[in-house]
Design an enzyme around this catalytic site. Sequence first.
Site, mmCIF file in Angstrom:
data_model
loop_
_atom_site.group_PDB
_atom_site.id
_atom_site.type_symbol
_atom_site.label_atom_id
_atom_site.label_comp_id
_atom_site.label_asym_id
_atom_site.label_seq_id
_atom_site.Cartn_x
_atom_site.Cartn_y
_atom_site.Cartn_z
ATOM 1 N N ASN A 9 -43.046 39.759 -17.088
ATOM 2 C CA ASN A 9 -43.576 39.256 -15.813
ATOM 3 C C ASN A 9 -42.629 39.692 -14.703
ATOM 4 O O ASN A 9 -41.532 39.141 -14.564
ATOM 5 C CB ASN A 9 -43.694 37.730 -15.873
ATOM 6 C CG ASN A 9 -44.185 37.131 -14.573
ATOM 7 O OD1 ASN A 9 -44.651 37.837 -13.676
ATOM 8 N ND2 ASN A 9 -44.083 35.808 -14.457
ATOM 9 N N TRP A 10 -43.046 40.680 -13.917
ATOM 10 C CA TRP A 10 -42.184 41.189 -12.851
ATOM 11 C C TRP A 10 -42.129 40.267 -11.640
ATOM 12 O O TRP A 10 -41.309 40.463 -10.751
ATOM 13 C CB TRP A 10 -42.668 42.576 -12.420
ATOM 14 C CG TRP A 10 -42.316 43.667 -13.378
ATOM 15 C CD1 TRP A 10 -41.775 43.525 -14.623
ATOM 16 C CD2 TRP A 10 -42.474 45.075 -13.177
ATOM 17 N NE1 TRP A 10 -41.584 44.747 -15.216
ATOM 18 C CE2 TRP A 10 -42.013 45.720 -14.346
ATOM 19 C CE3 TRP A 10 -42.980 45.848 -12.136
ATOM 20 C CZ2 TRP A 10 -42.025 47.109 -14.492
ATOM 21 C CZ3 TRP A 10 -43.002 47.228 -12.273
ATOM 22 C CH2 TRP A 10 -42.524 47.855 -13.441
ATOM 23 N N LYS A 11 -43.017 39.285 -11.578
ATOM 24 C CA LYS A 11 -43.073 38.352 -10.450
ATOM 25 C C LYS A 11 -43.165 39.136 -9.128
ATOM 26 O O LYS A 11 -43.805 40.176 -9.079
ATOM 27 C CB LYS A 11 -41.881 37.386 -10.502
ATOM 28 C CG LYS A 11 -41.805 36.636 -11.845
ATOM 29 C CD LYS A 11 -40.807 35.541 -11.872
ATOM 30 C CE LYS A 11 -40.806 34.851 -13.231
ATOM 31 N NZ LYS A 11 -39.880 33.700 -13.283
ATOM 32 N N HIS A 91 -48.666 29.659 -14.876
ATOM 33 C CA HIS A 91 -47.209 29.748 -14.857
ATOM 34 C C HIS A 91 -46.653 28.578 -14.050
ATOM 35 O O HIS A 91 -47.247 28.136 -13.072
ATOM 36 C CB HIS A 91 -46.771 31.078 -14.240
ATOM 37 C CG HIS A 91 -45.318 31.384 -14.462
ATOM 38 N ND1 HIS A 91 -44.314 30.812 -13.719
ATOM 39 C CD2 HIS A 91 -44.709 32.202 -15.362
ATOM 40 C CE1 HIS A 91 -43.151 31.260 -14.145
ATOM 41 N NE2 HIS A 91 -43.355 32.108 -15.141
ATOM 42 N N GLU A 93 -44.412 28.331 -11.918
ATOM 43 C CA GLU A 93 -44.214 28.595 -10.492
ATOM 44 C C GLU A 93 -45.516 28.467 -9.718
ATOM 45 O O GLU A 93 -45.514 28.111 -8.535
ATOM 46 C CB GLU A 93 -43.589 29.988 -10.314
ATOM 47 C CG GLU A 93 -42.162 30.038 -10.834
ATOM 48 C CD GLU A 93 -41.677 31.424 -11.180
ATOM 49 O OE1 GLU A 93 -40.534 31.533 -11.646
ATOM 50 O OE2 GLU A 93 -42.433 32.408 -10.996
ATOM 51 N N GLU A 161 -42.819 27.926 -21.813
ATOM 52 C CA GLU A 161 -41.682 28.214 -20.949
ATOM 53 C C GLU A 161 -41.112 26.913 -20.388
ATOM 54 O O GLU A 161 -41.685 26.339 -19.453
ATOM 55 C CB GLU A 161 -42.098 29.116 -19.776
ATOM 56 C CG GLU A 161 -42.468 30.527 -20.174
ATOM 57 C CD GLU A 161 -42.496 31.452 -18.967
ATOM 58 O OE1 GLU A 161 -41.820 32.473 -19.000
ATOM 59 O OE2 GLU A 161 -43.190 31.119 -17.984
ATOM 60 N N GLY A 167 -35.124 31.688 -15.425
ATOM 61 C CA GLY A 167 -34.246 32.304 -14.442
ATOM 62 C C GLY A 167 -32.925 31.604 -14.221
ATOM 63 O O GLY A 167 -32.182 31.946 -13.307
ATOM 64 N N SER A 207 -35.308 32.751 -19.748
ATOM 65 C CA SER A 207 -33.990 33.379 -19.895
ATOM 66 C C SER A 207 -33.836 34.114 -21.220
ATOM 67 O O SER A 207 -32.783 34.065 -21.860
ATOM 68 C CB SER A 207 -32.873 32.340 -19.719
ATOM 69 O OG SER A 207 -32.866 31.819 -18.400
ATOM 70 N N GLY A 228 -38.984 37.423 -17.936
ATOM 71 C CA GLY A 228 -38.963 37.596 -16.493
ATOM 72 C C GLY A 228 -38.031 38.714 -16.077
ATOM 73 O O GLY A 228 -38.324 39.895 -16.229
ATOM 74 N N GLY A 229 -36.857 38.355 -15.562
ATOM 75 C CA GLY A 229 -35.934 39.331 -14.990
ATOM 76 C C GLY A 229 -35.550 40.463 -15.917
ATOM 77 O O GLY A 229 -35.387 41.607 -15.479
#
Length: 247
Positions: A9-11, A91, A93, A161, A167, A207, A228-229
Amino acid sequence: MRRKIAAGNWKMNGTSNALAELEHLTASLPANAPTVVICPPSTLLFRACETARNIAIGAQDCHMQTSGAYTGDISAEMIADSGARYVIVGHSERRDAHEETNTMVRDKAEAAWAAGLTPILCIGEAFEDREADNTLNIIGGQLAGSLPSDVSAENTVIAYEPIWAIGTGKVPTLEQIIEVHDFIRTRLIARFGDDIGNAIPLLYGGSVKPDNAATIFKAENVDGALVGGASLKASDFAPIIAALAAA
């Protein structure tokens, strides 16, 4: 055998230059690679679908309606038209910042199905819930309220998640991950029967990094990861994919 899936997920990250990472990632895939999904920003969906080789492309959200006066939103049909095959729904967020309810998430999953997309449906607890020993109640409620009835192992992926791990660098213990994934599996079997309940892929997210992926994938009911990151760079995501392939 359940499908193994490594989803990234590049967000809200990435412009056209980031598409080169798809080529680097393809070049690094092992021969026995699991299903790999990259979910870039919507501005890159068409070009990502044209660039990707042996990698599926997904969107990060969709609207529950097929069309209408919803400025800034994108329908599942539009996403499918780009060539994408997956879409993340629910998600944390989105649930938090956009106040998405379980009902809204369920409607988005159904919209995804109608467009021929596979939803990656996210659930997870906040830190206060974990501290209050209320994790399983939260997960059970989200699962019951967000997951539509016409589920199959082919049309749905579920991602757990924990919100407090996204993150932050904080990762639940393996025992905590196992507890929640086993709980989800038990609930799926109770609701949909052994065949479907045992076959739906369950991903862990929060993470996930190259140095902890192999340990996380040891859990019986962890079938992959929503990353994610660490999915933004092929050099970071490739070791995670390799760890999943070896699990």
